[in-house]
Enzyme design. Structure first.
Site, short mmCIF file in Angstrom:
data_model
loop_
_atom_site.label_atom_id
_atom_site.label_comp_id
_atom_site.label_asym_id
_atom_site.label_seq_id
_atom_site.Cartn_x
_atom_site.Cartn_y
_atom_site.Cartn_z
N THR A 66 0.53 17.91 23.86
CA THR A 66 0.15 16.91 22.86
C THR A 66 0.53 17.30 21.44
O THR A 66 1.29 16.59 20.77
CB THR A 66 -1.36 16.64 22.95
OG1 THR A 66 -1.66 16.08 24.24
CG2 THR A 66 -1.80 15.66 21.88
N ASP A 78 3.53 10.83 23.62
CA ASP A 78 3.96 12.21 23.42
C ASP A 78 4.53 12.84 24.68
O ASP A 78 5.38 13.73 24.60
CB ASP A 78 2.79 13.05 22.88
CG ASP A 78 1.50 12.85 23.67
OD1 ASP A 78 1.45 11.95 24.55
OD2 ASP A 78 0.52 13.57 23.40
N HIS A 79 4.10 12.39 25.84
CA HIS A 79 4.51 12.99 27.11
C HIS A 79 4.00 12.11 28.23
O HIS A 79 3.36 11.08 27.99
CB HIS A 79 3.93 14.41 27.24
CG HIS A 79 2.45 14.47 27.01
ND1 HIS A 79 1.53 13.95 27.89
CD2 HIS A 79 1.72 14.97 25.96
CE1 HIS A 79 0.31 14.12 27.41
NE2 HIS A 79 0.39 14.73 26.24
N ASP A 103 -1.47 8.42 23.79
CA ASP A 103 -1.34 9.75 24.37
C ASP A 103 -1.18 9.69 25.89
O ASP A 103 -1.93 9.00 26.58
CB ASP A 103 -2.58 10.58 24.01
CG ASP A 103 -2.35 12.07 24.14
OD1 ASP A 103 -1.63 12.49 25.07
OD2 ASP A 103 -2.88 12.82 23.31
N LYS A 127 -12.81 11.97 18.04
CA LYS A 127 -12.46 11.20 19.23
C LYS A 127 -13.50 10.15 19.59
O LYS A 127 -13.22 9.26 20.41
CB LYS A 127 -12.25 12.14 20.42
CG LYS A 127 -13.49 12.87 20.88
CD LYS A 127 -13.16 13.78 22.07
CE LYS A 127 -14.40 14.52 22.56
NZ LYS A 127 -14.08 15.42 23.69
N HIS A 155 -5.93 12.92 32.88
CA HIS A 155 -6.39 14.28 33.16
C HIS A 155 -7.54 14.27 34.18
O HIS A 155 -7.59 15.11 35.08
CB HIS A 155 -6.87 14.95 31.88
CG HIS A 155 -5.78 15.56 31.07
ND1 HIS A 155 -5.06 16.66 31.49
CD2 HIS A 155 -5.27 15.22 29.85
CE1 HIS A 155 -4.17 16.98 30.57
NE2 HIS A 155 -4.26 16.12 29.57
N ASP A 205 -4.19 9.29 28.36
CA ASP A 205 -4.18 10.73 28.64
C ASP A 205 -5.52 11.23 29.18
O ASP A 205 -5.56 11.96 30.18
CB ASP A 205 -3.81 11.50 27.38
CG ASP A 205 -3.68 12.99 27.62
OD1 ASP A 205 -2.65 13.40 28.19
OD2 ASP A 205 -4.59 13.75 27.24
N HIS A 238 -0.05 17.92 32.20
CA HIS A 238 1.30 17.80 31.65
C HIS A 238 1.66 19.12 30.99
O HIS A 238 0.80 19.98 30.80
CB HIS A 238 1.39 16.65 30.66
CG HIS A 238 0.31 16.68 29.62
ND1 HIS A 238 0.42 17.38 28.43
CD2 HIS A 238 -0.93 16.12 29.58
CE1 HIS A 238 -0.68 17.23 27.72
NE2 HIS A 238 -1.54 16.47 28.40
#
EC number: 3.6.1.-
Length: 810
Positions: free
Chosen positions: A144, A311-312, A106, A230, A268, A264, A421
């Site tokens: 996401t 994903d990004h 991610d 997670k 963040h 990811d 994102h």
């Protein structure tokens, strides 16, 4: 970029130094050590509750640590092995077909790997040995759930329904969010994800986390799936995936997914330029290394096909870069999805959902300040390349935010540190990684960038499945595959051209057209009466890559040949479907003549099937514009070939500012830069904004008092030779394309350009509305490049190419 690299090198040094001092090495941490072997552990007696074993019988028990053979048996690790040769494909007994693993990291932006691959030896080896793209383009918004589900289905968000991480559906009267239980309602999830495509066709699928995989879509789940948690360590996830591959053939999955939250989560928290990101990237790299070691231990490393992607990307943000709606409205009396991809709707839903004044909101957010860090759009006016309009869940007010900025309600917003994102998918910071390895892929192969809607078809090909309907262009990624499973077929023309013969000169009174400068009308009209040889020469010059084919049923049109351009005149919409011409580096332009000064009926078109000059009254906002610019002819006399009603299209007067500057200044500029251009342009009708051409019945509903339908957009496709030594006419190698879909709007408020000279805004505007040739095809029902001699998959690569103009901030 140099400053960024210096900063990162410094951060690397600090990070590695801290790692040595603070015990970040796995060999010092007992918990980390329990996932791997060491010389001390080799031959150990079985211990309860150990995460993996290094005992002598662990291979028999199938619970070895992934590095058991390399640590305890002296075999080389996967990382130290040379790249497999094309003849080294091998699968152990019981594996007749290569399993496919789809592994998502991610938020892994492509720039991380581009600049810091040496810090990630396992990922770097995958990149070196297998196939990789410089980047993979995410769909908008670059979020996401949106992108993971697009990868799984091959559908744009407007098609599969997961249009953001937070959504309101007025028909369901429900809200969707990542943490809510309503996210498991199958009504949110459209399309057919790859795990269903596999199971529907007799294969087994297992998902270790993937958005949508724990939802009972279409009444079923994957064969094996895990509910998202997670807190489960990455090593445990890899171990479970490897155990699935150890299952007996009757239970073993053919398709598997694996997902990790890094980099990811760290991006963040700390942003994309930080020492912590380096640690997160190295953690992700170790996770891949563990997977590859585990595959090698099972002799599956040259059997399994592996796709590693993201994903990004990730962008840096700051609390100093916020646009507050409170600065634009006295009372922020609406609901806003805040951040890098904001949407605005009524607070009172469902009651006021349809009556909310979206147009008023957009107007109040347009051209309010000399410098705004966002543009407000109605969803139907967003760039077509985004494919983000045709779903009731997409709120009508959308803000396209500048890089590193966010738009929020007011100063109560505090989530503005670190990274985020969701931005325009053309931003470099939003680009994702794509790497692939295994017997199905070419080795040591770098490919051009592509969109993630194409991955679904690629996975189907690797699994020998028939894809469900999707937005990808099947066959466009064949160049990634060693032995492509699918061979695309050329499109079949549905409507052939009719004949429009040269006829008698109609009475000028019929049309209301005039041209006082023409003294020899018959001689001028005879220039339109080309013989077969002249038509052939015109086609060689103006249609070097073949005639655009019409894929719409029952379309009535004819080809009109002129010396310097060819058009396909439609009797249904009373204007050309397309016009094509070629200009050279040396083509000069002059001020285009005014249609009101000189325009006449085309003698090849019956008056009843032609536009007339009387359709355009001075008091109307619509004026005639030219598809082929008359000033591209070399003499005043030749200009008359284009000053005919078959070459005009209805344009808003404000739009002609953009159109004329584009043709008189920018196209000649691009022709100089690219050693000539073939230009094809024409109208688009997409009143229901579904990204596909409207039926003629729909178009006729939008005829105003000019008696001719008004296009919603105009397209321009510029093709040149990639090798700029050659002109478009003598190009033997690959082609290069720039294509645009320009919204046809009455004003230029999108650029705040009502009083600004064209050189300050037109080029930026058209670049915002760049598009793929494939987008143009879908919106027009045309098929381009039908005359190319190259293999069709190469043509599909050209058609799915999207030019990038955005300059990176960092």
């Amino acid at each position: 970029m140099i400053q960024q690299k210096v900063l990162f090198i410094s951060l690397v040094a600090v990070t590695l130094g801290l790692g040595l001092g603070l015990g970040l090495k796995e060999s010092v941490q007992p918990q980390a050590q329990s996932w791997s072997c060491s010389k001390l552990r080799c031959g150990e007696k079985r211990i309860a509750n150990v995460l993996c074993s290094c005992s002598d019988d662990c291979l028999e028990k199938k619970d070895c640590c992934t590095d058991y053979k390399s640590i305890c048996k002296g075999e080389t690790s996967w990382l130290k092995d040379k790249c497999a040769s094309s003849g080294a494909t091998q699968c152990p007994a019981g594996f007749e077909q290569s399993p496919l693993i789809l592994f998502s990291m991610d938020g892994f932006r492509a720039g991380y790997l581009e600049n810091w691959d040496s810090l990630m030896p396992n990922i770097n080896k995958l990149k070196t040995c297998g196939t990789h793209a410089k980047y993979m383009r995410a769909v908008y918004p670059t979020k996401t759930f949106v992108n993971h589900y697009t990868i799984a289905t091959g559908l744009y968000p407007e098609s599969h329904g997961i249009i953001d991480n937070n959504i309101y559906d007025v028909n369901l009267n429900l809200n969707f969010s990542l943490s809510s239980s309503t996210a498991r309602n199958p009504a949110w999830w459209g399309g057919q994800p790859i795990w269903h495509t596999a199971t529907y066709q007799g294969l087994k699928a297992a998902t270790y986390f993937w958005p949508g995989s724990e939802v009972k879509i279409n009444g079923s789940y994957p064969t094996i799936f895990k509910n998202y948690n997670k807190s489960i360590p990455f090593e445990a996830r890899v171990t479970e995936v490897l155990k699935w591959l150890d299952l007996p053939k009757a239970k073993r999955p053919d398709f598997l997914t694996l997902y990790i939250e890094e980099p990811d989560t760290t991006g963040h928290k700390y942003g994309p330029v930080s020492g912590e990101i380096i640690k997160a990237l190295q953690m992700a790299d170790r996770t891949l290394g563990m997977l590859m070691e585990g595959l090698k231990q099972r002799n599956l490393h040259n059997c399994v096909n592996l796709i590693l992607l993201a994903d990004h990307g990730m962008e840096e943000i700051s609390c100093d870069r916020l646009e507050y709606m409170a600065n634009y409205f006295n009372n922020v009396d609406f609901f806003m999805y805040e951040g890098p991809a904001p949407r605005i709707r009524s607070k009172n839903v469902p009651k006021d959902f349809y009556t909310f004044d979206s147009e008023g909101i957009v107007k109040n957010l347009t051209c309010r300040k000399p410098k705004q860090y966002f543009k407000a759009y109605l969803s139907k006016d967003l760039p077509k390349r985004l494919h983000y309009a045709n779903n009731i869940r997409i709120d009508k007010v959308n803000l396209m935010v500048d890089q590193q900025w966010m738009a929020v309600r007011d100063k109560k917003f505090t989530r503005c540190k670190g990274g985020t994102h969701g931005y325009d998918n053309e931003f470099k910071s939003m680009q994702a990684i794509f790497l692939a390895h295994g017997p199905g892929f070419n080795e040591k192969n770098e490919v051009t960038s592509f969109e993630n809607i194409e991955v679904y078809n690629l996975m189907c090909d690797l699994l020998k499945l028939k894809p469900a309907p999707n937005n990808g262009t099947h066959g466009s990624l064949n160049h990634l595959l060693k032995n492509p499973f699918y061979t695309p077929s050329p499109a079949k023309e549905q409507s052939s051209p009719l004949s429009c013969p040269f006829g008698p000169v109609p009475s000028p009174d019929v049309s209301g057209c005039k041209c006082s400068s023409i003294t020899e009308l018959e001689k001028v009209n005879q220039r339109l009466n080309l013989n077969n040889q002249a038509k052939t020469e015109s086609e060689a010059h103006n249609l070097p890559y073949g005639r655009p084919q019409v894929l719409q049923n029952h379309s009535k049109y004819c080809l009109l040949h002129q010396a310097k351009y060819i058009s396909a005149y439609s009797q249904d919409i009373l204007m050309p479907l397309w016009s094509s011409y070629t200009i050279y580096r040396s083509t000069s332009t002059s001020v285009p003549p005014s249609a009101s000064d000189c325009l006449r009926l085309d003698v090849r078109i019956p008056a009843a099937q032609s536009q007339t000059c009387s359709n355009y009254q001075p008091d109307l906002t619509i004026t005639p514009g030219f598809l082929y610019p008359p000033n591209f002819n070399s003499s005043n006399f030749e200009q008359y070939d284009a000053l005919i009603t078959s070459n005009i299209v209805p344009m808003f007067k404000g739009f002609t500012r953009l159109w004329n500057y584009f043709h008189t200044t920018l196209i000649p500029k691009y022709a100089r830069e690219r050693n000539g251009l073939n230009v094809i342009s024409g109208p688009i009708f997409d009143y229901n904004y579904d990204g596909h051409f409207d039926s003629y019945d729909t178009i006729k509903q939008h005829v105003n008092n000019t008696k001719i339908p008004i296009p919603t957009h105009y397209f321009v496709v510029l093709t040149s030779c990639e090798n700029q030594i050659n002109t478009p006419l003598n190009c033997l190698g690959p082609l290069k394309v720039l294509s645009f879909i320009l919204p046809h709007r009455p004003d230029n408020s999108e650029s705040c350009a009502d009083t600004s000279p064209e050189n300050l805004w037109v080029e930026e505007r058209i670049q915002i509305h760049t598009a793929r040739v494939r987008d143009v095809e879908l919106l027009t029902g045309l098929n381009f490049y039908s005359g190319l001699k190259q293999p069709l998959p190469e043509t599909l690569q050209l058609k799915t190419f999207l030019p990038i103009f955005v300059n990176p901030v960092n």
